[in-house]
Design an enzyme around this catalytic site. Structure first.
Site, PDB file in Angstrom:
ATOM      1  N   GLN A 106       0.812  -1.217   0.000  1.00  0.00           N
ATOM      2  CA  GLN A 106       0.000   0.000   0.000  1.00  0.00           C
ATOM      3  C   GLN A 106       0.844   1.264   0.000  1.00  0.00           C
ATOM      4  OE1 GLN A 106      -2.280  -0.510   3.590  1.00  0.00           O
ATOM      5  NE2 GLN A 106      -3.911  -1.586   2.522  1.00  0.00           N
ATOM      6  N   CYS A 107       2.071   1.204  -0.507  1.00  0.00           N
ATOM      7  CA  CYS A 107       2.961   2.358  -0.373  1.00  0.00           C
ATOM      8  C   CYS A 107       2.381   3.617  -1.020  1.00  0.00           C
ATOM      9  CB  CYS A 107       4.354   2.053  -0.900  1.00  0.00           C
ATOM     10  SG  CYS A 107       4.415   1.549  -2.616  1.00  0.00           S
ATOM     11  N   GLY A 108       1.744   3.485  -2.181  1.00  0.00           N
ATOM     12  CA  GLY A 108       1.164   4.657  -2.829  1.00  0.00           C
ATOM     13  C   GLY A 108       0.027   5.259  -2.028  1.00  0.00           C
TER      14      GLY A 108
END
Length: 90
Positions: free
Chosen positions: A45-47
């Protein structure tokens, strides 16, 4: 007083300035730095986490990353939280 930059930021700025011609490098640059609090991500879920961190740095209301993930999934932007296009985050 000038802000203290991390070694990584200094390296990136130096590389950018090396790419500029002599004439352009004399023009200088302006950088806007913000102190952004970190948020741990759960899975790919980095974005989405980066989106939440950016929103918080501008003083926007805090929204749980799980809520952002649910909305992104409902709208077809992601399957498991991964984001491959910055345009979809705007």
């Amino acid at each position: 007083m000038a802000p203290i930059l991390s070694a990584l930021v200094e390296i990136r700025v130096d590389r950018l300035l090396e790419q500029l011609s002599t004439e352009e490098s004399q023009c200088g640059a302006i950088a806007f730095l913000r102190d952004v609090g970190s948020i741990l991500q759960n899975g790919p879920q980095c974005g989405l986490v980066a989106l939440q961190m950016a929103a918080a740095s501008f003083g926007l209301p805090s929204v749980d990353v799980q809520h952002i993930h649910r909305l992104a999934k409902e709208r077809g932007f992601t399957n498991r939280g991964e984001m491959f296009s910055g345009e979809l985050l705007v």
